[in-house]
Design a protein around this motif. Structure first.
Motif, PDB file in Angstrom:
ATOM      1  N   ILE A  79      18.003   2.927  56.569  1.00  0.00           N
ATOM      2  CA  ILE A  79      17.983   3.118  58.118  1.00  0.00           C
ATOM      3  C   ILE A  79      19.164   2.561  58.590  1.00  0.00           C
ATOM      4  O   ILE A  79      19.484   1.259  58.676  1.00  0.00           O
ATOM      5  CB  ILE A  79      16.770   2.219  58.632  1.00  0.00           C
ATOM      6  CG1 ILE A  79      15.500   2.945  57.780  1.00  0.00           C
ATOM      7  CG2 ILE A  79      16.664   2.466  59.999  1.00  0.00           C
ATOM      8  CD1 ILE A  79      14.170   2.122  58.152  1.00  0.00           C
ATOM      9  N   GLU A  80      20.036   3.589  59.357  1.00  0.00           N
ATOM     10  CA  GLU A  80      21.222   3.267  60.057  1.00  0.00           C
ATOM     11  C   GLU A  80      20.766   2.118  61.495  1.00  0.00           C
ATOM     12  O   GLU A  80      19.624   2.414  61.841  1.00  0.00           O
ATOM     13  CB  GLU A  80      21.994   4.321  60.470  1.00  0.00           C
ATOM     14  CG  GLU A  80      22.384   5.223  59.273  1.00  0.00           C
ATOM     15  CD  GLU A  80      23.623   4.161  58.520  1.00  0.00           C
ATOM     16  OE1 GLU A  80      24.170   3.525  58.991  1.00  0.00           O
ATOM     17  OE2 GLU A  80      23.888   4.973  57.252  1.00  0.00           O
ATOM     18  N   TYR A  81      21.873   1.493  61.903  1.00  0.00           N
ATOM     19  CA  TYR A  81      21.769   0.618  63.015  1.00  0.00           C
ATOM     20  C   TYR A  81      21.653   1.748  64.240  1.00  0.00           C
ATOM     21  O   TYR A  81      22.337   2.581  64.379  1.00  0.00           O
ATOM     22  CB  TYR A  81      22.807  -0.422  63.214  1.00  0.00           C
ATOM     23  CG  TYR A  81      22.561  -1.348  62.293  1.00  0.00           C
ATOM     24  CD1 TYR A  81      21.458  -2.263  62.080  1.00  0.00           C
ATOM     25  CD2 TYR A  81      23.666  -1.621  61.206  1.00  0.00           C
ATOM     26  CE1 TYR A  81      21.604  -3.168  61.051  1.00  0.00           C
ATOM     27  CE2 TYR A  81      23.684  -2.681  60.134  1.00  0.00           C
ATOM     28  CZ  TYR A  81      22.362  -3.291  60.229  1.00  0.00           C
ATOM     29  OH  TYR A  81      22.390  -4.287  59.402  1.00  0.00           O
ATOM     30  N   CYS A  82      20.850   1.419  65.254  1.00  0.00           N
ATOM     31  CA  CYS A  82      20.669   2.033  66.591  1.00  0.00           C
ATOM     32  C   CYS A  82      22.262   1.930  67.262  1.00  0.00           C
ATOM     33  O   CYS A  82      22.504   0.697  67.142  1.00  0.00           O
ATOM     34  CB  CYS A  82      19.614   1.760  67.285  1.00  0.00           C
ATOM     35  SG  CYS A  82      19.522   2.614  68.965  1.00  0.00           S
ATOM     36  N   ARG A  83      22.753   3.009  67.705  1.00  0.00           N
ATOM     37  CA  ARG A  83      24.070   2.724  68.440  1.00  0.00           C
ATOM     38  C   ARG A  83      23.851   2.640  69.772  1.00  0.00           C
ATOM     39  O   ARG A  83      24.876   2.299  70.593  1.00  0.00           O
ATOM     40  CB  ARG A  83      24.892   3.871  68.128  1.00  0.00           C
ATOM     41  CG  ARG A  83      25.330   4.182  66.579  1.00  0.00           C
ATOM     42  CD  ARG A  83      25.912   5.572  66.317  1.00  0.00           C
ATOM     43  NE  ARG A  83      26.315   5.580  64.914  1.00  0.00           N
ATOM     44  CZ  ARG A  83      27.075   6.780  64.323  1.00  0.00           C
ATOM     45  NH1 ARG A  83      27.467   7.711  65.358  1.00  0.00           N
ATOM     46  NH2 ARG A  83      27.396   6.737  63.108  1.00  0.00           N
ATOM     47  N   GLY A  84      22.559   2.602  70.189  1.00  0.00           N
ATOM     48  CA  GLY A  84      22.342   2.413  71.679  1.00  0.00           C
ATOM     49  C   GLY A  84      22.900   3.791  72.574  1.00  0.00           C
ATOM     50  O   GLY A  84      23.436   3.650  73.628  1.00  0.00           O
ATOM     51  N   CYS A  85      23.126   4.871  71.980  1.00  0.00           N
ATOM     52  CA  CYS A  85      23.709   6.304  72.857  1.00  0.00           C
ATOM     53  C   CYS A  85      22.704   6.853  73.778  1.00  0.00           C
ATOM     54  O   CYS A  85      22.987   7.531  74.318  1.00  0.00           O
ATOM     55  CB  CYS A  85      24.407   7.208  71.663  1.00  0.00           C
ATOM     56  SG  CYS A  85      23.164   7.947  70.520  1.00  0.00           S
ATOM     57  N   PHE A  86      21.353   6.562  73.256  1.00  0.00           N
ATOM     58  CA  PHE A  86      20.168   7.112  74.036  1.00  0.00           C
ATOM     59  C   PHE A  86      20.245   8.642  73.891  1.00  0.00           C
ATOM     60  O   PHE A  86      19.641   9.209  74.734  1.00  0.00           O
ATOM     61  CB  PHE A  86      20.302   6.813  75.752  1.00  0.00           C
ATOM     62  CG  PHE A  86      20.413   5.312  75.583  1.00  0.00           C
ATOM     63  CD1 PHE A  86      19.468   4.454  75.307  1.00  0.00           C
ATOM     64  CD2 PHE A  86      21.184   4.605  76.642  1.00  0.00           C
ATOM     65  CE1 PHE A  86      19.112   3.069  75.207  1.00  0.00           C
ATOM     66  CE2 PHE A  86      21.209   3.181  76.656  1.00  0.00           C
ATOM     67  CZ  PHE A  86      20.036   2.349  76.052  1.00  0.00           C
ATOM     68  N   ALA A  87      20.877   9.256  72.942  1.00  0.00           N
ATOM     69  CA  ALA A  87      20.991  10.863  72.842  1.00  0.00           C
ATOM     70  C   ALA A  87      19.389  11.190  72.580  1.00  0.00           C
ATOM     71  O   ALA A  87      19.048  12.075  73.063  1.00  0.00           O
ATOM     72  CB  ALA A  87      21.786  11.275  71.741  1.00  0.00           C
ATOM     73  N   CYS A  88      18.674  10.435  71.790  1.00  0.00           N
ATOM     74  CA  CYS A  88      17.443  10.647  71.282  1.00  0.00           C
ATOM     75  C   CYS A  88      16.554  10.660  72.744  1.00  0.00           C
ATOM     76  O   CYS A  88      15.434  11.443  72.575  1.00  0.00           O
ATOM     77  CB  CYS A  88      16.901   9.488  70.390  1.00  0.00           C
ATOM     78  SG  CYS A  88      16.834   7.802  70.922  1.00  0.00           S
ATOM     79  N   LYS A  89      16.694  10.017  73.636  1.00  0.00           N
ATOM     80  CA  LYS A  89      16.031   9.792  74.775  1.00  0.00           C
ATOM     81  C   LYS A  89      16.338  11.153  75.809  1.00  0.00           C
ATOM     82  O   LYS A  89      15.441  11.301  76.818  1.00  0.00           O
ATOM     83  CB  LYS A  89      16.025   8.707  75.445  1.00  0.00           C
ATOM     84  CG  LYS A  89      15.377   7.288  74.788  1.00  0.00           C
ATOM     85  CD  LYS A  89      15.807   6.144  75.528  1.00  0.00           C
ATOM     86  CE  LYS A  89      15.130   5.088  74.852  1.00  0.00           C
ATOM     87  NZ  LYS A  89      13.613   5.094  74.507  1.00  0.00           N
ATOM     88  N   GLN A  90      17.119  11.879  75.406  1.00  0.00           N
ATOM     89  CA  GLN A  90      17.769  13.119  76.320  1.00  0.00           C
ATOM     90  C   GLN A  90      17.504  14.206  75.676  1.00  0.00           C
ATOM     91  O   GLN A  90      17.711  15.304  76.477  1.00  0.00           O
ATOM     92  CB  GLN A  90      18.971  12.792  76.912  1.00  0.00           C
ATOM     93  CG  GLN A  90      19.144  11.325  77.685  1.00  0.00           C
ATOM     94  CD  GLN A  90      20.572  11.064  77.715  1.00  0.00           C
ATOM     95  OE1 GLN A  90      21.529  11.439  77.147  1.00  0.00           O
ATOM     96  NE2 GLN A  90      20.722  10.069  78.739  1.00  0.00           N
ATOM     97  N   ASN A  91      17.191  14.310  74.358  1.00  0.00           N
ATOM     98  CA  ASN A  91      17.105  15.670  73.661  1.00  0.00           C
ATOM     99  C   ASN A  91      15.823  15.856  73.004  1.00  0.00           C
ATOM    100  O   ASN A  91      15.854  16.537  72.231  1.00  0.00           O
ATOM    101  CB  ASN A  91      18.148  15.645  72.483  1.00  0.00           C
ATOM    102  CG  ASN A  91      18.389  14.707  71.712  1.00  0.00           C
ATOM    103  OD1 ASN A  91      17.321  14.038  71.465  1.00  0.00           O
ATOM    104  ND2 ASN A  91      19.232  14.553  70.665  1.00  0.00           N
ATOM    105  N   GLY A  92      14.906  15.368  73.593  1.00  0.00           N
ATOM    106  CA  GLY A  92      13.518  15.417  72.884  1.00  0.00           C
ATOM    107  C   GLY A  92      13.113  14.715  71.530  1.00  0.00           C
ATOM    108  O   GLY A  92      12.177  15.017  70.969  1.00  0.00           O
ATOM    109  N   GLY A  93      13.726  13.749  71.548  1.00  0.00           N
ATOM    110  CA  GLY A  93      13.546  12.582  70.483  1.00  0.00           C
ATOM    111  C   GLY A  93      14.383  12.701  69.046  1.00  0.00           C
ATOM    112  O   GLY A  93      13.750  12.122  68.283  1.00  0.00           O
TER     113      GLY A  93
END
Length: 229
Positions: free
Chosen positions: A46-60
């Motif tokens: 499990i890599e560290y979260c980068r806080g890029c928020f891409a997951c929150k803007q592309n459907g998860g």
């Protein structure tokens, strides 16, 4: 019930806290058959979260291609998430906290007010989930020890959560302590049965489980004798 257990201890099956968790699961199984899957978080990529928020803007979809993708699918397919971990720095061990961070794809950037605080709007339906925290620590009592971890868990999972905290948990790995650990694990099994049968655990039973097994001063002397000997 489909139960997904996250064992947050780096010791994996030798974890002090997992003795408590296994007893709870045994109690659940006594009440009714359960579908249980245990994940040793330390073994997952499990890599560290980068806080890029891409997951929150592309459907998860997270940019990392690691084990977390499958874990998110398992989370959504479960009925109960059970977080079993020892107290590290008054909170979760780092690998488990990292897994929590990587659940960001489950929610969007959009916010909504719930009660007196704001929460992210979900990108997936996890309203069916229930949450259970089982945490052990090596201190003689629960005073000013578990509070930060408990507060974080309640904020992470404000609904349908149950919390069990147990001091003096290294005793569960000490065969010579069986005279006090065996009765305590029997109480934990009782709690597991009650959780299945009624969906809740009596406050008095939780207090018994969370009380010191031997006098605080005696426990401290034993630990200090081992450290200094």
């Amino acid at each position: 019930m489909r139960i997904l257990v996250f064992n947050g201890s780096p010791k994996k099956d030798k974890s002090d806290t997992m003795h408590i968790t296994r007893a709870f699961l045994e109690g659940m199984q006594e009440a009714a058959p359960q579908d249980i899957r245990i994940i040793d978080v330390i073994d997952q990529h499990i890599e560290y979260c980068r806080g890029c928020f891409a997951c929150k803007q592309n459907g998860g979809t997270c940019r990392h291609q690691d084990d977390m993708r499958g874990i998110l699918e398992e989370i959504l397919a479960s009925d109960l998430l059970l977080f079993s971990f020892p107290l590290y720095g008054y909170g979760m061990p780092a690998p488990l906290k990292n897994l929590i961070d990587r659940t960001m794809p489950l929610s969007s950037m959009a916010m909504q007010k719930v009660g007196d605080r704001y929460e992210h709007v979900g990108q997936a339906d996890f309203t069916h989930l229930r949450y259970l925290m089982i945490c052990g620590c090596g201190f003689p009592n629960s005073k000013n020890n578990f509070e930060p971890a408990v507060a974080q868990f309640r904020l992470l999972f404000p609904n349908h959560h149950t919390i069990i905290t147990v001091p003096e948990s290294p005793m569960f790995n000490a065969p010579e302590a069986a005279i006090v650990t065996v009765p305590r694990l029997a109480l934990v099994r009782q709690a597991g049965r009650a959780y299945v049968e009624s969906g809740a655990i009596d406050a008095d039973l939780l207090a018994q489980i969370g009380s010191p097994m031997i006098p605080e001063e005696t426990y401290a002397q034993i630990v200090n004798g081992g450290v200094n000997g």
